[in-house]
Design an enzyme around this catalytic site. Structure first.
Site, PDB file in Angstrom:
ATOM      1  N   CYS A 166       0.819  -1.212   0.000  1.00 58.41           N
ATOM      2  CA  CYS A 166       0.000   0.000   0.000  1.00 58.41           C
ATOM      3  C   CYS A 166       0.853   1.263   0.000  1.00 58.41           C
ATOM      4  O   CYS A 166       2.072   1.230   0.133  1.00 58.41           O
ATOM      5  CB  CYS A 166      -0.926  -0.009   1.216  1.00 58.41           C
ATOM      6  SG  CYS A 166      -0.036   0.080   2.784  1.00 58.41           S
ATOM      7  N   ALA A 220       3.135   1.873   2.936  1.00 55.89           N
ATOM      8  CA  ALA A 220       4.374   1.097   2.846  1.00 55.89           C
ATOM      9  C   ALA A 220       5.399   1.824   1.986  1.00 55.89           C
ATOM     10  O   ALA A 220       6.594   1.840   2.295  1.00 55.89           O
ATOM     11  CB  ALA A 220       4.096  -0.296   2.273  1.00 55.89           C
ATOM     12  N   ARG A 251      12.614  -3.805   6.644  1.00 53.64           N
ATOM     13  CA  ARG A 251      13.195  -3.522   5.323  1.00 53.64           C
ATOM     14  C   ARG A 251      14.726  -3.493   5.310  1.00 53.64           C
ATOM     15  O   ARG A 251      15.336  -3.172   4.316  1.00 53.64           O
ATOM     16  CB  ARG A 251      12.610  -2.236   4.736  1.00 53.64           C
ATOM     17  CG  ARG A 251      11.338  -2.547   3.936  1.00 53.64           C
ATOM     18  CD  ARG A 251      10.800  -1.336   3.223  1.00 53.64           C
ATOM     19  NE  ARG A 251      11.742  -0.733   2.325  1.00 53.64           N
ATOM     20  CZ  ARG A 251      11.997  -1.139   1.076  1.00 53.64           C
ATOM     21  NH1 ARG A 251      11.356  -2.168   0.579  1.00 53.64           N
ATOM     22  NH2 ARG A 251      12.873  -0.526   0.329  1.00 53.64           N
ATOM     23  N   HIS A 259       5.332   6.580  -2.559  1.00 51.06           N
ATOM     24  CA  HIS A 259       6.626   7.165  -2.926  1.00 51.06           C
ATOM     25  C   HIS A 259       6.423   8.634  -3.308  1.00 51.06           C
ATOM     26  O   HIS A 259       7.160   9.509  -2.875  1.00 51.06           O
ATOM     27  CB  HIS A 259       7.242   6.450  -4.140  1.00 51.06           C
ATOM     28  CG  HIS A 259       7.458   4.978  -3.946  1.00 51.06           C
ATOM     29  ND1 HIS A 259       7.331   4.075  -4.954  1.00 51.06           N
ATOM     30  CD2 HIS A 259       7.801   4.271  -2.844  1.00 51.06           C
ATOM     31  CE1 HIS A 259       7.585   2.860  -4.503  1.00 51.06           C
ATOM     32  NE2 HIS A 259       7.869   2.948  -3.226  1.00 51.06           N
TER      33      HIS A 259
END
Lengths: 460, 546
Positions: free
Chosen positions: B60, B63, B94, B194
């Site tokens: 999503c 994230a 991550r 992003h």
């Protein structure tokens, strides 16, 4: 120092949770649904939830974890997710062909007020559910409870939506598994077999999340409680719920729907909890305890006697889930160890009361907190004020263990950096013996590591 | 590169992949499955919604925003405003490595901060709790910055994280507090996050510190997240050649470096998908050109270093770059020469991310392996077809919801580092200045390109192609391995790495050699299964007859 900003001074917090000792409901629902044979868990929310839950479960089990999502976008979030769920049901039956779709909600779908009962009914009315197939659901908003209650809600959903009472009782009883590993579920079944009793265990993730390497990916592995077994659970003589938080809601639901009486027990971790479990089976099934079980018990007690010097007075901190850390605490007390700090992020008065009662009787000075802000940050601060010899918890505990240089035993969910939990149980006498071996190894390896050369022992 | 087996007819494969889907789904999926032609690049449908019920790799917006872009900066306190799960799952998963300069320097990466919203916060609003949480974080840690991330319910109940952040920022005076509306339902994948992260970092961080940075050749590294120590290796090489890294977006980075990043003279972009917005915005506002590079692969690293030296146009730097390449190459060559006979002719599939499925093809090329099929999880058409398709991309409802910042040249700080003519000349020399040619030009004719690969399609592809290795993420890892094919995780590197630069290339060669040639893949069948007598009766019988 990895957790270099954790200070000794404990301040009350009201808004901020730091390093939580819990996660959210839907992942528990997903895990529970994997314990039903031929079932595809479905996350009714945005894609991230499903992706995160699958990733976490995959890292914990190193196994495929299949689940689908309603893939909410902004439109669905504004106009409701019904169209997405109906489309998902169509796609899933066409492409992945499960026997059951187990839908759980998320904070997103709950906030906009999607009603899973109504939507799944509509799917059924519209003929979207093929003959002999099922769509079940559980409400698991992430802003309520924790991953543990999410598991409980899905297990209760499974019970209410499958159990049938035909009016003719069957010579069997239900064991409702609280949140435990596939290895634990396998051990529960083994103990029942040794006791010579017929049980329906649900959910059952053994042979699902510990599947063998065969060169073929089996989308619906051979394990999991079958629909036939689940249906018959309504005709069982009695239910034993293992865990008051994660299993009892399903037992209550079964009693309500099919009038199956129930008894709630702790997950049989450690000597005393396993004793109660065996006694309960013996009582409800009217069987005597076979020698094999007594010998298993004897072996555990034997090690407890022989190695007591390494255990007594050892100070322990632990964090984890209510139904697991309650019997663990009792076991530690049976081992003459000293639980010093305990936290669990899962909220609820029931657990609070149970743990308090145990501690009041046997270790009143223990620091204990559960629910909001009962997090690893607090636990770590406590540890800085009153140091311990051993830490129990999920993988995130390794940061505290490294900083404070204390032995660490991985226990609970998730374990992201070691294997074993899916294969070797913590329940029953033999599981407890393994747990005891781990405790002894941790303590004795430390003694060896820290011993002065002239004090280094060959025989211990 | 010649494959060691016959590559299946891609048009038949395509038909097989969509056969089982309901008609509407099949029609939609067909547009995302294309047969490559590097000469005439076909159109790939990308960055569109995943059909509900399809088992997708995608995550999503949250994230992408918190997990990918903001997560790696060590001295920000990132508070996730929402129920507990979102913060929990993005906690250390991550592998963003970071190395504070001293033991006293701030590092909040091992921490997880959440407002842990409860039902009452959903019903009555969560802003009050958020402000208490920000205050508590400030009192406990006194960080330079606190960032707030909205999760799904936050947008729906109308909590204004931006107003709350502004209020707290003003109250503190010495702590920059800012928010991100990165609710998970925005956009169609991580990609939306992003973009939201780029906007927020640009608005609230970049340009806050105008202290001129030191160094002759100053650049920022964009879209490098220091997974497995990738940024450490790039930093090592930069230092060796005499390039000054002003800021990294955002592997091994600090708030201070990002705030000062507009003083650099070049932005090099690794992960085009997650950070290209930043490159464009910094060019418009400050006059810093950006250039696509790739430090994945030894040859790609050498090429990228040469491009950087060409950009700065300095003979001394060019000589230094050549010297470093000459120094590093023999070590790499020695390893690849030893390994190549064992990997040459093998095949790979890459379905991952928004850049990695492209970059890692360079490493497989170096190993003599062919990429028979590849695709991204959350990329856009330009990542496949090259940025020249940008004007042709239709903006749909999901993309429209993501804010496009209107950027203008800064009246004081705008300073074009190169003239238009200079940039044109550099482009002619093959430098990807403000440009990216995408993945498909590099892939062979008739290779398969699939966007947002579904679980079903991945199993089909493996059955048909039987690749020697499959590259994807954790959710795919054990599915593929159960099929007897090794899977290399290209998000987490299976907890190995680094894979960038010269040392990274060596690591990757060794890992792939180990994986594809591991004897375990031949041990899957039990002897009695291989003998074809599942019950072992044959064995018993031979003893009986003796």
């Amino acid at each position: 120092m990895l957790l270099r900003h954790t200070s000794k001074e404990v301040k009350e917090r009201e808004g901020l949770t730091i390093n939580p000792a819990k996660t959210c409901q839907p992942i528990g629902a997903m895990y529970a649904a994997l314990g039903i044979h031929g079932c595809l868990p479905h996350s009714h929310g945005s894609q991230g939830c499903c992706s995160y839950h699958r990733s976490t479960l995959t890292r914990h089990y190193k196994e495929p974890v299949m689940a689908a999502t309603s893939s909410f976008t902004e439109g669905a979030s504004v106009f409701g997710g019904q169209a997405n769920l109906l489309a998902a049901i169509d796609t899933i039956f066409a492409v992945y062909d499960p026997d059951i779709i187990a839908v759980h909600s998320t904070c997103l779908s709950e906030t906009i007020g999607d009603d899973l009962q109504q939507i799944t009914k509509k799917a059924s009315d519209d003929g979207k559910i093929p003959e002999g197939k099922y769509v079940i659901f559980a409400s698991t908003p992430s802003f309520v409870g924790s991953h543990v209650t999410g598991y409980a809600n899905m297990v209760a959903g499974i019970a209410t939506q499958f159990a049938e009472s035909t009016g003719v009782k069957k010579n069997q009883f239900n064991i409702i598994a609280g949140w435990m590993e596939p290895s634990d579920m396998r051990e529960i079944k083994r103990m029942a077999t040794v006791m010579g009793v017929n049980i329906v265990l649900f959910p059952d993730t053994s042979d699902v999340l510990d599947a063998p390497q065969t060169g073929k990916h089996v989308f619906y592995p051979k394990g999991g409680t079958t629909v036939t077994e689940l249906k018959s659970s309504g005709d069982s003589l009695v239910s034993l719920a293992l865990g008051s938080i994660s299993a009892e809601p399903a037992a209550i639901a079964l009693e309500k729907k099919c009038k199956v009486p129930f008894e709630t027990l702790d997950i049989p971790i450690g000597l005393s909890a396993t004793d109660r479990f065996i006694m309960a089976i013996s009582k409800v099934a009217g069987v005597t305890v076979p020698d094999e079980i007594t010998a298993d018990r004897g072996r555990l007690v034997d090690v407890m006697c022989d190695m007591e010097q390494y255990l007594h007075g050892k100070r322990v901190a632990l964090f984890g889930d209510p139904d697991q850390i309650l019997p663990l605490t009792e076991f530690l007390l049976d081992l003459n160890m000293k639980p010093v700090h305990i936290v669990s992020g899962t909220p609820g008065q029931r657990f609070e009361k149970q743990m308090r009662q145990l501690l009041d009787e046997r270790s009143p000075e223990t620091n204990f907190k559960s629910g909001l802000q009962a997090d690893m940050f607090l636990l770590h601060q406590w540890m800085k004020n009153e140091p311990v010899d051993l830490l129990f918890g999920n993988t995130y505990g390794k940061y505290m263990a490294r900083d404070e240089d204390i032995p660490f035993i991985r226990f609970g969910f998730p374990i992201l950096d070691r294997i074993g939990h899916s294969y070797f149980p913590n329940v029953g006498y033999s599981g407890s013996l393994r747990l005891l071996e781990k405790i002894l190894n941790a303590v004795m390896d430390r003694q060896d590591r820290d011993a002065l050369e002239e004090k280094f022992e060959l025989v211990m | 590169m010649e494959a060691n087996r016959i590559i299946p007819d891609p048009s038949q494969v395509r038909e097989e992949l969509i056969q089982k889907y309901p008609a509407k789904v099949a029609k939609k999926r067909a547009k995302s499955i294309v047969i490559n032609d590097p000469e005439i690049i076909p159109e790939v449908q990308a960055n569109v919604r995943t059909v509900p019920g399809i088992i997708t790799q995608r995550g999503c917006s949250y994230a992408g925003c918190k997990g990918v872009v903001l997560g790696p900066t060590r001295d920000i306190v990132n508070i996730v405003h929402g129920p507990i799960g979102c913060s929990f799952y993005a906690w250390l998963t991550r592998r963003n490595q970071t190395k504070p300069e001293t033991l006293m320097d701030a590092n909040y990466i091992p921490y997880c901060f959440s407002t842990d919203m409860q039902e009452e916060n959903i019903v009555f609003g969560g802003e009050k709790k958020l402000k208490i949480a920000i205050q508590e974080a400030y009192d406990l840690f006194h960080p330079k910055s606190i960032a707030i991330f909205s999760t799904c319910p936050v947008g729906l109940i109308g909590d204004d994280v931006h107003a709350a952040s502004r209020e707290m920022k003003e109250k503190f005076g010495d702590c920059n507090v800012f928010g991100f509306s990165c609710e998970g339902y925005r956009g169609v994948s991580q990609s939306a996050g992003h973009h939201i992260a780029n906007n927020g970092v640009f608005k609230h961080m970049v340009g806050r510190d105008n202290t001129p940075s030191e160094g002759k050749f100053k650049l920022n590294l964009l879209g490098e997240y220091n997974i497995g120590g990738d940024a450490f290796e790039i930093e090592r090489i930069f230092e060796k050649v005499g390039i000054t890294l002003v800021a990294s977006f955002s592997g091994n980075s600090t708030v201070g470096a990002i705030e000062n990043s507009h003083t650099a003279d070049l932005n090099v972009i690794l992960c085009h998908r997650s950070i290209n917005y930043m490159g464009d915005m910094m060019e418009t506002k400050y006059g810093i050109p950006w250039m696509k590079v790739n430090f994945v692969g030894a040859e790609s690293t050498a090429k990228s270093l040469r491009k950087i030296a060409e950009y700065f146009g300095d003979e001394e730097l060019k000589a230094r770059v050549e010297a470093v390449i000459a120094e590093e190459t023999p070590k790499v060559k020695a390893v690849i020469e030893e390994i190549l006979p064992r990997t040459k002719g093998k095949t790979a599939m890459l379905f991952v991310g928004g850049s990695r499925a492209h970059h890692y093809q360079d490493l497989f090329n170096e190993l003599g392996m062919t990429t028979v099929a590849a695709g991204y999880e959350f990329a856009h058409r330009d990542d496949y077809e090259g940025r020249e398709v940008l004007p042709k991309i239709k903006v749909d409802a999901d993309s429209k919801n993501i804010e496009e910042l209107k950027i203008v040249a800064d009246p004081e700080l705008y300073n074009p580092r190169k003239t238009d003519a200079e940039l044109e000349a550099l482009k002619e020399k093959g430098l990807e200045i403000n440009g990216y040619e995408g993945m498909m030009k590099q892939m062979t004719k008739k290779s398969l390109v699939v966007d947002d690969l579904s679980h079903y399609e991945s199993e089909k592809l493996i059955e048909i192609y039987k690749p020697d290795i499959f590259c994807a993420g954790i959710k795919e890892k054990y599915v593929v391995q159960k099929m007897g094919i090794p899977l290399k995780q290209l998000h987490s590197y299976d907890y190995g790495g680094p894979y960038t630069g010269f040392e990274g290339a060596v690591n990757f060669y060794k890992d792939i050699d180990r994986m594809v040639n591991n004897p375990v893949w031949k041990l899957i069948k039990a002897p009695w299964e291989k003998a074809g007598n599942g019950n072992g009766a044959g064995l018993a019988a031979s003893y009986v007859t003796q």
